[in-house]
Scaffold this motif. Structure first.
Motif, PDB file in Angstrom:
ATOM      1  N   ALA A 108      44.765  76.964 -79.981  1.00 43.98           N
ATOM      2  CA  ALA A 108      45.555  76.693 -78.515  1.00 43.98           C
ATOM      3  C   ALA A 108      44.305  76.709 -77.227  1.00 43.98           C
ATOM      4  N   LEU A 109      43.486  77.037 -77.433  1.00 47.95           N
ATOM      5  CA  LEU A 109      41.953  77.139 -76.672  1.00 47.95           C
ATOM      6  C   LEU A 109      42.303  75.254 -76.033  1.00 47.95           C
ATOM      7  N   SER A 110      42.132  74.713 -76.990  1.00 46.97           N
ATOM      8  CA  SER A 110      42.022  73.322 -76.651  1.00 46.97           C
ATOM      9  C   SER A 110      42.823  72.568 -76.309  1.00 46.97           C
ATOM     10  N   PHE A 111      44.022  72.742 -76.683  1.00 49.26           N
ATOM     11  CA  PHE A 111      45.273  72.544 -75.948  1.00 49.26           C
ATOM     12  C   PHE A 111      45.283  72.850 -74.615  1.00 49.26           C
ATOM     13  N   GLY A 112      44.734  74.153 -74.128  1.00 48.13           N
ATOM     14  CA  GLY A 112      44.940  74.875 -72.724  1.00 48.13           C
ATOM     15  C   GLY A 112      43.793  74.034 -71.910  1.00 48.13           C
ATOM     16  N   VAL A 113      42.842  74.188 -72.659  1.00 46.75           N
ATOM     17  CA  VAL A 113      41.434  72.977 -72.277  1.00 46.75           C
ATOM     18  C   VAL A 113      42.020  71.838 -71.783  1.00 46.75           C
ATOM     19  N   ASN A 114      42.644  71.157 -72.597  1.00 48.06           N
ATOM     20  CA  ASN A 114      43.246  69.861 -72.775  1.00 48.06           C
ATOM     21  C   ASN A 114      44.408  69.621 -71.727  1.00 48.06           C
ATOM     22  N   GLU A 115      44.835  70.802 -71.337  1.00 46.90           N
ATOM     23  CA  GLU A 115      45.839  70.688 -70.170  1.00 46.90           C
ATOM     24  C   GLU A 115      45.646  70.533 -69.073  1.00 46.90           C
ATOM     25  N   LEU A 116      44.390  71.418 -68.886  1.00 45.77           N
ATOM     26  CA  LEU A 116      43.532  72.016 -67.577  1.00 45.77           C
ATOM     27  C   LEU A 116      43.036  70.811 -67.131  1.00 45.77           C
ATOM     28  N   ALA A 117      42.378  69.767 -68.018  1.00 38.92           N
ATOM     29  CA  ALA A 117      41.102  69.090 -67.771  1.00 38.92           C
ATOM     30  C   ALA A 117      42.330  67.758 -67.002  1.00 38.92           C
ATOM     31  N   CYS A 118      43.562  67.371 -67.990  1.00 36.36           N
ATOM     32  CA  CYS A 118      44.387  66.787 -67.058  1.00 36.36           C
ATOM     33  C   CYS A 118      44.999  66.723 -65.422  1.00 36.36           C
ATOM     34  N   ARG A 119      45.176  68.433 -65.834  1.00 36.69           N
ATOM     35  CA  ARG A 119      45.309  68.233 -64.426  1.00 36.69           C
ATOM     36  C   ARG A 119      44.835  68.632 -63.319  1.00 36.69           C
ATOM     37  N   ALA A 120      43.469  69.273 -63.559  1.00 37.19           N
ATOM     38  CA  ALA A 120      41.962  68.659 -62.557  1.00 37.19           C
ATOM     39  C   ALA A 120      42.246  67.494 -62.417  1.00 37.19           C
ATOM     40  N   VAL A 121      42.174  66.250 -62.977  1.00 36.49           N
ATOM     41  CA  VAL A 121      42.268  65.526 -63.390  1.00 36.49           C
ATOM     42  C   VAL A 121      43.679  64.266 -62.006  1.00 36.49           C
ATOM     43  N   ILE A 122      44.535  64.816 -62.467  1.00 34.47           N
ATOM     44  CA  ILE A 122      44.676  64.551 -61.715  1.00 34.47           C
ATOM     45  C   ILE A 122      45.414  65.143 -60.106  1.00 34.47           C
ATOM     46  N   ALA A 123      45.156  65.961 -60.037  1.00 39.04           N
ATOM     47  CA  ALA A 123      44.550  66.743 -58.236  1.00 39.04           C
ATOM     48  C   ALA A 123      43.830  66.157 -58.218  1.00 39.04           C
ATOM     49  N   LEU A 124      42.321  66.297 -58.823  1.00 40.20           N
ATOM     50  CA  LEU A 124      41.249  64.729 -58.134  1.00 40.20           C
ATOM     51  C   LEU A 124      41.711  63.419 -57.578  1.00 40.20           C
ATOM     52  N   ALA A 125      42.726  62.732 -58.141  1.00 45.47           N
ATOM     53  CA  ALA A 125      43.302  61.481 -58.277  1.00 45.47           C
ATOM     54  C   ALA A 125      44.157  61.727 -57.354  1.00 45.47           C
ATOM     55  N   ARG A 126      45.143  62.564 -56.483  1.00 44.13           N
ATOM     56  CA  ARG A 126      45.437  62.568 -55.365  1.00 44.13           C
ATOM     57  C   ARG A 126      44.880  62.675 -54.253  1.00 44.13           C
ATOM     58  N   GLU A 183      45.472  81.091 -69.293  1.00 46.77           N
ATOM     59  CA  GLU A 183      44.347  82.046 -68.821  1.00 46.77           C
ATOM     60  C   GLU A 183      43.792  81.781 -69.770  1.00 46.77           C
ATOM     61  N   ALA A 184      43.502  81.769 -70.884  1.00 49.89           N
ATOM     62  CA  ALA A 184      42.499  82.099 -71.575  1.00 49.89           C
ATOM     63  C   ALA A 184      41.488  80.697 -71.435  1.00 49.89           C
ATOM     64  N   ALA A 185      42.391  78.623 -70.949  1.00 50.56           N
ATOM     65  CA  ALA A 185      42.074  77.954 -71.042  1.00 50.56           C
ATOM     66  C   ALA A 185      40.969  78.313 -69.758  1.00 50.56           C
ATOM     67  N   ALA A 186      41.208  78.764 -68.639  1.00 54.05           N
ATOM     68  CA  ALA A 186      41.233  79.043 -67.164  1.00 54.05           C
ATOM     69  C   ALA A 186      40.265  79.284 -67.443  1.00 54.05           C
ATOM     70  N   VAL A 187      39.877  80.350 -68.221  1.00 53.92           N
ATOM     71  CA  VAL A 187      39.032  81.634 -67.664  1.00 53.92           C
ATOM     72  C   VAL A 187      37.514  80.982 -68.458  1.00 53.92           C
ATOM     73  N   TYR A 188      37.154  80.633 -69.817  1.00 53.61           N
ATOM     74  CA  TYR A 188      36.749  80.103 -70.684  1.00 53.61           C
ATOM     75  C   TYR A 188      36.573  77.920 -70.148  1.00 53.61           C
ATOM     76  N   VAL A 189      36.182  77.404 -69.580  1.00 53.93           N
ATOM     77  CA  VAL A 189      36.236  76.326 -68.010  1.00 53.93           C
ATOM     78  C   VAL A 189      35.716  76.961 -67.471  1.00 53.93           C
ATOM     79  N   ALA A 190      36.302  77.964 -66.678  1.00 55.23           N
ATOM     80  CA  ALA A 190      35.463  78.322 -65.539  1.00 55.23           C
ATOM     81  C   ALA A 190      33.930  79.293 -66.023  1.00 55.23           C
ATOM     82  N   ALA A 191      33.733  80.191 -66.585  1.00 50.46           N
ATOM     83  CA  ALA A 191      32.646  80.505 -68.013  1.00 50.46           C
ATOM     84  C   ALA A 191      32.107  79.177 -67.715  1.00 50.46           C
ATOM     85  N   GLY A 192      31.877  78.618 -68.375  1.00 47.15           N
ATOM     86  CA  GLY A 192      31.367  77.238 -68.645  1.00 47.15           C
ATOM     87  C   GLY A 192      30.566  76.618 -67.530  1.00 47.15           C
ATOM     88  N   ALA A 193      31.216  76.746 -66.387  1.00 49.77           N
ATOM     89  CA  ALA A 193      30.506  76.100 -65.417  1.00 49.77           C
ATOM     90  C   ALA A 193      29.777  76.479 -64.785  1.00 49.77           C
TER      91      ALA A 193
END
Length: 98
Positions: free
Chosen positions: A61-79, A33-43
Motif C-alpha cells: 500500500a505504501l508503494s502504491f501511495g508513493v507511486n501515486e504521489l510521484a505521478c501527481r507531483a510530476v504532473i503538477a510540476l509539468a503543468r 496519508e502514509a505516503a505523504a508523510v513518508y515522502v516528506a520525512a525522506g525529503a
C-alpha cells in the motif's frame, strides 16, 4: 455466493485498514496519508518519522501511495512549467533529456 463476495470484500478492507492514531483521534491512517508523510520525512531526512509512516500501512500500500504521489507531483510540476511530464521526471532525476 454473496457470502463469498462479502468475505472477499472484508479481506480487501482488512488489507487497507491500518493502526489507529495515538491519542484521542481514532481515525486510521490511509495509504495516501502514509505516503505523504513518508515522502516528506525522506525529503526532510527524518528517518524516524519515515519509519513511523511506513508502519501505518502494508509495504504494498505504501508503494502504491508513493507511486501515486510521484505521478501527481510530476504532473503538477509539468503543468506549472509548461513541459511534458517525461521531461520533468527526467530533470528531477538528473537524467539527460531524451
Amino acid at each position: 455466493m454473496w457470502g463469498r463476495f462479502r468475505k472477499a470484500g472484508e479481506r480487501v478492507a482488512d488489507a487497507l485498514r491500518t493502526e489507529t492514531k495515538s491519542g484521542g483521534d481514532k481515525r486510521p491512517h490511509n495509504l495516501f496519508e502514509a505516503a505523504a508523510v513518508y515522502v516528506a520525512a525522506g525529503a526532510e531526512d527524518d528517518q524516524e518519522r519515515a519509519d513511523e509512516a511506513a508502519g501505518w500501512v502494508s509495504p504494498e500500500a505504501l508503494s502504491f501511495g508513493v507511486n501515486e504521489l510521484a505521478c501527481r507531483a510530476v504532473i503538477a510540476l509539468a503543468r506549472e512549467r509548461g513541459e511534458s511530464p517525461r521531461t520533468v521526471a527526467r530533470e528531477l532525476l538528473g537524467l539527460p533529456t531524451a
